[in-house]
Design an enzyme around this catalytic site. Structure first.
Site, mmCIF file in Angstrom:
data_model
loop_
_atom_site.group_PDB
_atom_site.id
_atom_site.type_symbol
_atom_site.label_atom_id
_atom_site.label_comp_id
_atom_site.label_asym_id
_atom_site.label_seq_id
_atom_site.Cartn_x
_atom_site.Cartn_y
_atom_site.Cartn_z
ATOM 1 N N GLU A 105 0.791 -1.340 0.331
ATOM 2 C CA GLU A 105 -0.060 0.054 0.068
ATOM 3 C C GLU A 105 1.041 1.222 0.018
ATOM 4 O OE1 GLU A 105 -3.904 -1.224 2.279
ATOM 5 O OE2 GLU A 105 -2.190 -1.387 3.325
ATOM 6 N N CYS A 118 3.328 8.505 0.769
ATOM 7 C CA CYS A 118 3.930 7.703 1.628
ATOM 8 C C CYS A 118 4.213 6.212 1.120
ATOM 9 C CB CYS A 118 2.881 7.383 2.644
ATOM 10 S SG CYS A 118 3.594 6.367 3.991
ATOM 11 N N CYS A 125 6.413 -6.544 7.515
ATOM 12 C CA CYS A 125 7.553 -6.196 8.525
ATOM 13 C C CYS A 125 8.130 -7.005 9.357
ATOM 14 C CB CYS A 125 6.879 -4.767 9.212
ATOM 15 S SG CYS A 125 8.222 -3.842 10.031
ATOM 16 N N CYS A 129 6.361 -3.879 15.947
ATOM 17 C CA CYS A 129 5.522 -3.327 17.161
ATOM 18 C C CYS A 129 4.299 -3.282 17.417
ATOM 19 C CB CYS A 129 5.486 -1.811 16.416
ATOM 20 S SG CYS A 129 7.411 -1.201 15.956
ATOM 21 N N CYS A 132 1.105 -1.573 15.791
ATOM 22 C CA CYS A 132 1.119 -1.355 14.181
ATOM 23 C C CYS A 132 0.382 -2.467 13.655
ATOM 24 C CB CYS A 132 2.534 -1.157 14.030
ATOM 25 S SG CYS A 132 2.679 -0.661 12.017
ATOM 26 N N CYS A 346 -1.227 6.107 9.619
ATOM 27 C CA CYS A 346 -0.222 5.521 10.341
ATOM 28 C C CYS A 346 -0.628 4.126 10.830
ATOM 29 C CB CYS A 346 0.545 6.376 11.284
ATOM 30 S SG CYS A 346 1.218 7.841 10.555
#
Ligand code: SAH
Length: 354
Positions: A105, A118, A125, A129, A132, A346
């Site tokens: 994305e 962005c 990932c 975290c 997230c 975010c």
């Protein structure tokens, strides 16, 4: 078939020589490719015969758009791109959803000073975290420089608007894929290509210290953002496992060295999570530890990701944090919430469509 997107001028010159051409053809290719052209027949200053040779030996990597969500209030658009590599097809909606595990994305945002994208640097990932969404589906793979460029060019093609800023803050940890991200930035900056100023680029890291050190050497003009989210080791490790490997004191030391070396202000991102890192003592620690540093604090009220169980602090609380930091002489703002209607904010970038 060789993919020419994501190659530097030098690499394209070498390729031109490989196929029996003069090196300057490589430069011409670079110019076209980095205007977002994927069809060799549109490269009108190349001889027709050469275009035929190119068609049989190479392609310009492209991405197809699997989905676009638009926030009508603020013009933010979130793209879901398929990086399966459809050659020369041009960006179009809904083509070939067959390789959707290769999807990433990107978020297009309009600001007063121009348009920003962005960009994602990895599929998935590894950082994990706790708040997230990017790691929820696990880590799939690193993106190449060409795949990062294709996000920019496809978004430009779709919106019909130029992108003059990029932030590497989408899915992934850029310093876990340093070389590809570096190549991406260099190609965007190349005067024969998009000629984007390094000052219009920002890379955000969760705090990989060797990456920060190398970045200060390689890209002293690119903006650096570091995700902090807590100013104790205990609290930071609780929500950011990366802190166990690169603890806070060393991270702040690396940030100091960065500002000394580059004379550039560093941005600290601080996502405010209700009851986790938004107390009075969290605020006092921030003042103490960040006071006197060449920095800006970007406070982000957490965007809710259902699976994580965390909720954001309310905006008034965030604004009070910012005001208190300012009073202590630390520059701080609460980030404008763009794309909140579409999960384009975010930490919400992930493959809901899968
Ligand atoms: N891996 C890089 C860049 C991607 S994240 C990094 O960690 O910096 C971009 C920013 O969004 C980071 O500061 C990240 O911590 C923050 N973020 C992640 N999830 C969020 C959420 N749910 N709400 C608000 N910000 C979030």
């Amino acid at each position: 078939m060789k993919n020419l997107l994501g190659l530097t001028i030098e690499e394209l010159k070498a390729f031109a020589v490989e196929i029996g051409e003069k090196p300057f053809r490589g430069k011409q290719l670079f110019v076209w490719i980095n205007r977002g052209v994927t069809d060799f027949d549109e490269m009108t200053d190349l001889p027709k015969l050469l275009r035929e040779v190119l068609k049989s030996t190479a392609y310009v990597g492209d991405t197809t758009i699997l989905n676009v969500q638009e926030d009508r209030k603020d013009g933010t658009r979130k793209f879901l791109f398929n990086l399966g590599g459809v050659f020369g097809a041009g960006a179009g909606i809904g083509k070939s959803a067959s390789t959707s595990n290769e999807a990433v994305e990107s978020v297009f945002m309009k600001y007063k000073y121009g348009n920003s994208l962005c960009v994602s640097s990895q599929i998935g990932c590894k950082m994990n975290c706790a708040f997230c969404a990017s790691a929820l589906g696990g880590f799939v793979r690193d993106l190449t420089a060409g795949e990062m460029l294709s996000q920019v060019y496809a978004a430009e093609k779709y919106t019909g608007e130029p992108i003059n800023h990029i932030v590497v803050m989408g899915m992934g940890e850029p310093f876990d894929n340093y070389d590809n991200v570096a190549k991406f930035l260099r190609i965007l900056h190349d005067p024969s290509g998009k000629n984007m100023s390094y000052r219009n680029m920002t890379v955000s890291t969760s705090g990989i210290i060797p990456g920060i050190r190398k970045f200060a050497e390689d890209f002293p003009q690119v903006n650096l953002a570091i995700s902090l989210h807590n100013l104790t080791d205990e609290g930071r490790s609780r929500i950011m496992p990366v802190n166990k490997k690169y603890p806070l004191a060393e991270l702040l030391q690396a940030a100091h060295e960065y500002t000394e070396k580059t004379s550039r202000r560093i941005t600290f991102e601080y996502t405010l999570i209700h009851g986790e890192n938004d107390s009075e003592s969290d605020l006092q620690r921030m003042k103490k530890k960040l006071g006197g540093m060449l920095c800006h604090v970007n406070l982000i009220p957490l965007n809710k990701v259902e699976e994580t169980g965390f909720t954001g602090s309310d905006r008034r609380h965030a604004e009070r944090f910012a005001a208190e930091l300012e009073r202590a002489g630390i520059s701080a703002t609460v980030r404008r919430e763009l794309g909140s209607e579409i999960d384009g904010a975010c930490g919400q970038l992930r493959l809901r469509n899968r």
